[in-house]
Write a protein that holds these residues in place. Structure first.
Motif, PDB file in Angstrom:
ATOM      1  N   LEU A 301      79.673  60.504  59.388  1.00 25.62           N
ATOM      2  CA  LEU A 301      79.553  61.825  59.997  1.00 25.62           C
ATOM      3  C   LEU A 301      78.335  62.560  59.454  1.00 25.62           C
ATOM      4  N   VAL A 302      78.130  62.493  58.150  1.00 28.68           N
ATOM      5  CA  VAL A 302      76.984  63.152  57.526  1.00 28.68           C
ATOM      6  C   VAL A 302      75.686  62.591  58.085  1.00 28.68           C
ATOM      7  N   GLU A 303      75.597  61.271  58.180  1.00 30.27           N
ATOM      8  CA  GLU A 303      74.384  60.637  58.703  1.00 30.27           C
ATOM      9  C   GLU A 303      74.100  61.099  60.126  1.00 30.27           C
ATOM     10  N   ARG A 304      75.144  61.240  60.908  1.00 27.31           N
ATOM     11  CA  ARG A 304      74.981  61.687  62.293  1.00 27.31           C
ATOM     12  C   ARG A 304      74.423  63.102  62.344  1.00 27.31           C
ATOM     13  N   PHE A 305      74.950  63.995  61.503  1.00 24.08           N
ATOM     14  CA  PHE A 305      74.517  65.389  61.541  1.00 24.08           C
ATOM     15  C   PHE A 305      73.145  65.579  60.905  1.00 24.08           C
ATOM     16  N   VAL A 306      72.808  64.757  59.917  1.00 25.85           N
ATOM     17  CA  VAL A 306      71.488  64.851  59.304  1.00 25.85           C
ATOM     18  C   VAL A 306      70.404  64.530  60.332  1.00 25.85           C
ATOM     19  N   LYS A 307      70.685  63.548  61.201  1.00 25.38           N
ATOM     20  CA  LYS A 307      69.702  63.119  62.197  1.00 25.38           C
ATOM     21  C   LYS A 307      69.753  63.951  63.477  1.00 25.38           C
ATOM     22  N   LEU A 335      79.769  62.154  47.643  1.00 25.01           N
ATOM     23  CA  LEU A 335      78.962  62.238  48.855  1.00 25.01           C
ATOM     24  C   LEU A 335      77.968  63.400  48.758  1.00 25.01           C
ATOM     25  N   ILE A 336      78.357  64.448  48.060  1.00 19.66           N
ATOM     26  CA  ILE A 336      77.443  65.576  47.832  1.00 19.66           C
ATOM     27  C   ILE A 336      76.196  65.099  47.091  1.00 19.66           C
ATOM     28  N   GLU A 337      76.389  64.248  46.090  1.00 19.04           N
ATOM     29  CA  GLU A 337      75.241  63.721  45.340  1.00 19.04           C
ATOM     30  C   GLU A 337      74.300  62.945  46.258  1.00 19.04           C
ATOM     31  N   TRP A 338      74.874  62.132  47.157  1.00 20.99           N
ATOM     32  CA  TRP A 338      74.049  61.348  48.078  1.00 20.99           C
ATOM     33  C   TRP A 338      73.267  62.254  49.028  1.00 20.99           C
ATOM     34  N   VAL A 339      73.944  63.266  49.577  1.00 23.49           N
ATOM     35  CA  VAL A 339      73.281  64.193  50.503  1.00 23.49           C
ATOM     36  C   VAL A 339      72.161  64.940  49.790  1.00 23.49           C
ATOM     37  N   TYR A 340      72.395  65.316  48.542  1.00 21.20           N
ATOM     38  CA  TYR A 340      71.371  66.030  47.774  1.00 21.20           C
ATOM     39  C   TYR A 340      70.117  65.174  47.612  1.00 21.20           C
ATOM     40  N   GLN A 342      69.176  62.764  49.622  1.00 18.15           N
ATOM     41  CA  GLN A 342      68.556  62.687  50.944  1.00 18.15           C
ATOM     42  C   GLN A 342      67.776  63.957  51.258  1.00 18.15           C
ATOM     43  N   MET A 343      68.309  65.072  50.828  1.00 14.11           N
ATOM     44  CA  MET A 343      67.640  66.357  51.044  1.00 14.11           C
ATOM     45  C   MET A 343      66.279  66.382  50.345  1.00 14.11           C
ATOM     46  N   LEU A 344      66.243  65.919  49.090  1.00 13.18           N
ATOM     47  CA  LEU A 344      64.991  65.894  48.340  1.00 13.18           C
ATOM     48  C   LEU A 344      63.998  64.921  48.965  1.00 13.18           C
ATOM     49  N   ASP A 346      63.790  64.213  52.011  1.00 16.77           N
ATOM     50  CA  ASP A 346      63.353  64.781  53.290  1.00 16.77           C
ATOM     51  C   ASP A 346      62.401  65.961  53.094  1.00 16.77           C
ATOM     52  N   GLY A 347      62.141  66.296  51.837  1.00 16.67           N
ATOM     53  CA  GLY A 347      61.170  67.343  51.552  1.00 16.67           C
ATOM     54  C   GLY A 347      61.729  68.746  51.475  1.00 16.67           C
ATOM     55  N   HIS A 348      63.054  68.890  51.477  1.00 13.29           N
ATOM     56  CA  HIS A 348      63.661  70.222  51.367  1.00 13.29           C
ATOM     57  C   HIS A 348      63.934  70.546  49.906  1.00 13.29           C
ATOM     58  N   GLY A 349      63.574  71.754  49.504  1.00 11.90           N
ATOM     59  CA  GLY A 349      63.838  72.180  48.141  1.00 11.90           C
ATOM     60  C   GLY A 349      65.174  72.887  48.032  1.00 11.90           C
ATOM     61  N   PRO A 350      65.827  72.814  46.888  1.00 12.49           N
ATOM     62  CA  PRO A 350      67.113  73.495  46.699  1.00 12.49           C
ATOM     63  C   PRO A 350      66.932  74.999  46.559  1.00 12.49           C
ATOM     64  N   ASP A 351      67.958  75.758  46.925  1.00 11.88           N
ATOM     65  CA  ASP A 351      68.000  77.186  46.660  1.00 11.88           C
ATOM     66  C   ASP A 351      69.234  77.473  45.815  1.00 11.88           C
ATOM     67  N   VAL A 352      69.592  78.749  45.654  1.00 13.86           N
ATOM     68  CA  VAL A 352      70.716  79.099  44.781  1.00 13.86           C
ATOM     69  C   VAL A 352      72.014  78.483  45.284  1.00 13.86           C
ATOM     70  N   LEU A 353      72.250  78.505  46.604  1.00 18.93           N
ATOM     71  CA  LEU A 353      73.458  77.906  47.159  1.00 18.93           C
ATOM     72  C   LEU A 353      73.520  76.416  46.851  1.00 18.93           C
ATOM     73  N   THR A 354      72.379  75.733  47.023  1.00 20.57           N
ATOM     74  CA  THR A 354      72.334  74.298  46.725  1.00 20.57           C
ATOM     75  C   THR A 354      72.704  74.033  45.278  1.00 20.57           C
ATOM     76  N   TYR A 355      72.105  74.805  44.387  1.00 19.61           N
ATOM     77  CA  TYR A 355      72.383  74.599  42.962  1.00 19.61           C
ATOM     78  C   TYR A 355      73.851  74.887  42.647  1.00 19.61           C
ATOM     79  N   ASN A 356      74.417  75.910  43.245  1.00 23.32           N
ATOM     80  CA  ASN A 356      75.824  76.220  42.982  1.00 23.32           C
ATOM     81  C   ASN A 356      76.742  75.089  43.431  1.00 23.32           C
ATOM     82  N   VAL A 357      76.464  74.535  44.619  1.00 19.95           N
ATOM     83  CA  VAL A 357      77.264  73.405  45.111  1.00 19.95           C
ATOM     84  C   VAL A 357      77.117  72.218  44.177  1.00 19.95           C
ATOM     85  N   MET A 358      75.884  71.935  43.763  1.00 21.06           N
ATOM     86  CA  MET A 358      75.642  70.786  42.891  1.00 21.06           C
ATOM     87  C   MET A 358      76.275  70.978  41.518  1.00 21.06           C
TER      88      MET A 358
END
Length: 572
Positions: A301-307, A335-340, A342-344, A346-358
């Protein structure tokens, strides 16, 4: 340079309390900061002192905190030195203001966005567990009731109802009539024909009200029928020329399908949603990932939504944040670790929400070194902790039985202009309760009013539950009575804790009396409350009384479909 020094201070507070207790050794050389090895996640020790050694009485218990509180001024001076490179005086008439070019200000805009994004839903049929919300994030699921004007902007629906109460009341009556017609659908009665005869103008708000009624009526016995009625109404609305379904209405029907275990129908609706050009949203993903269950399905599901190019991830910064947030609500930490990653990539930087989730994910996975590394990285990248970051840190310190470090962190929050709220104290107290340190729990509970935080029903429930688990029924009862005097109505979780405590003490008559009090005070018992009382009675060999409670539950039309869960009970 000032920024790095400021963050180093926060890190030192979290890792150690040596600077606050420089002249003291606590317990057997035990450090109350976060530098020591973390205790087990579910470790429930006996009641400990604030410093690790047993206290002989209340007076000695208070002394540890009082000593630390008396040194708060010294600590504040250190904070000033770290912030500005030198101590600055407090201006007359008020507290010290922040340096004008200090970019370490609390990100209040970010916090406000969180408030709009995040919701707390107690859920139903499950044990209350405040730990699940220690980050300020909600439990799985979301209430259907939405803020006025939250209609999907891509929708071209035209509401015929204004904000006037008379229009709202009229719409509510129409929604109730539609729901009544849908309930009659069956052999000899065509609901669609009856709805056509009403000659009503369909609007987004009207559709939502009807779907809310269908969702609220779902129980174990009527799942299939509720799913069919929801879809029949959904299709009927779609045939109206003046109406077009939005992401909101698609999501609501999907949630009904998910609650009714109609997963194939749910996925077909997702495909239909995409084919019709309606954007899938963060809420869509949340519904789907909650229904997926196993991690293997969630990964696909994650792979589908990422693309996906049709994924409307707003109000999140990017699609990865929307996905990370939803995965946190269903405890998919790996799975959160894997998505994180993939996010990096893909060139996206983390913000405060990202860090809180991680930070939440790393803590849950027991990866404490990576937890600390993320906290340091957050500071190096220029992000200030927000209310939710502090909430995480306080809960971690509480669960690690480090009350003095938590006290330092609360003082630090005040110094940087981030006033602790009820939620911060509640999650700290919950963590300390799980660590078995009820003395510290009581201290922080008593400190709340001094900090302008009035304990609410959730905070009282956490304290009561802690005393019940520790076998301190008298203290739990005292707090229960106190919250009633102060005008706080107990919720089902409060009552469940009291019933469990009374049963554990052998006071079954009083426990049944509490069940009766719930209904008289307008709090309907959920299945967990009934289950707690029945199982305690059965374990005590009081089978007749247990069957009587189940019988009363069924007579009142509650949870008849779950009766089979009670062993030995037979329907009359």
């Amino acid at each position: 340079m000032r920024f790095c020094s400021h963050h180093r201070l926060l890190r030192s507070i979290f890792r150690s309390t040596s600077w606050c207790l420089a002249s003291r050794s606590i317990g057997n050389g035990r450090i109350l900061g976060y530098g020591e090895k973390e205790s087990g996640a579910d470790d429930r020790r006996g009641s400990k002192s604030l410093g690790g050694s047993e206290l002989s009485n209340e007076k000695s218990k208070k002394s540890d905190f009082d000593h630390c509180s008396s040194e708060k001024s010294d600590a504040n001076e250190r904070i000033q030195e770290y912030q500005y490179g030198e101590a600055e005086g407090i201006p007359e008439g008020g507290p010290r203001r922040r340096h004008p070019d200090d970019h370490r200000q609390i990100n209040k805009k970010s916090s406000d966005e969180y408030v709009r994004k995040l919701r707390w839903e107690e859920g139903s049929g499950e044990e209350f567990d405040i730990e699940e919300t220690f980050a300020g994030f909600p439990l799985p699921g979301e209430d259907f009731v939405r803020i006025e004007g939250s209609e999907d902007p891509s929708s071209n629906n035209h509401d015929d109802c204004s904000a006037d109460e008379s229009f709202s009341a009229r719409r509510s009556k129409v929604a109730s009539k539609i729901f009544a017609i849908l309930q009659q659908d069956g052999a000899g009665f065509d609901a669609r024909t009856a709805l056509d005869e009403m000659q009503i103008r369909v609007s987004g708000r009207l559709v939502r009200e009807v779907l809310i009624r269908i969702s609220s009526s779902i129980n174990g016995a009527n799942k299939s029928r509720c799913a069919k009625l929801a879809y029949k109404f959904f299709v009927w609305c779609d045939l109206k020329d003046e109406f077009r379904h939005s992401s909101t209405t698609y999501n609501m029907v999907m949630k009904i399908f998910a609650d009714c275990d109609e997963l194939k129908a749910m996925w077909k609706l997702v495909d239909q949603m995409t084919e019709n050009g309606v954007a899938t949203t963060a809420r869509t993903f949340n519904i789907l990932v909650c229904a997926c269950g196993e991690a293997g399905m969630a990964r696909k599901l994650v792979e589908r939504f990422v693309k996906s190019k049709a994924f409307n991830y707003r109000p999140f910064k990017h699609s990865f944040n929307a996905i990370l947030y939803s995965l946190l609500t269903v405890h998919q930490y790996k799975l959160i670790e894997w998505v994180y990653q993939q996010m990096l990539l893909d060139g996206h930087g983390p913000d405060v929400l990202t860090y809180n989730v991680m930070l939440c994910a790393k803590y849950r996975l027991g990866k404490l070194d990576q937890f600390h590394a993320l906290l340091d990285e957050m500071g190096r990248n220029g992000f200030s902790p927000d209310l939710h970051t502090y909430n995480i840190l306080l809960h971690v310190l509480g669960k690690g039985d480090k009350p003095l470090a938590a006290l330092n962190l609360l003082n630090y929050m005040e110094d940087v202009g981030c006033q602790p709220r009820v939620l911060h104290f509640t999650n700290l107290i919950d963590g300390l309760s799980r660590a078995g340190n009820l003395d510290a729990c009581k201290y922080f509970f008593d400190e709340m009013p001094k900090k302008g935080c009035e304990p609410d029903v959730v905070c009282y429930t956490v304290m009561i539950t802690g005393f019940v688990v520790a076998g301190e029924l008298q203290k739990a009862q005292k707090l229960f009575d106190e919250m009633l005097v102060r005008g706080h109505l107990p919720n089902v979780f409060t009552y469940n804790s009291m019933i469990r405590g009374l049963c554990s003490a052998g006071k079954f008559g009083e426990a049944r009396s509490v069940l009766g009090q719930m209904e008289s005070r307008g709090c309907d018992p959920n299945f967990v409350v009934y289950s707690t009382l029945v199982r305690k009675l059965q374990n005590a060999g009081k089978f007749a009384e247990a069957n009587n409670v189940v019988g009363q539950m069924v007579e009142k039309g509650r949870y008849a479909h779950l009766v089979s869960k009670f062993k030995g009970y037979k329907m009359k």
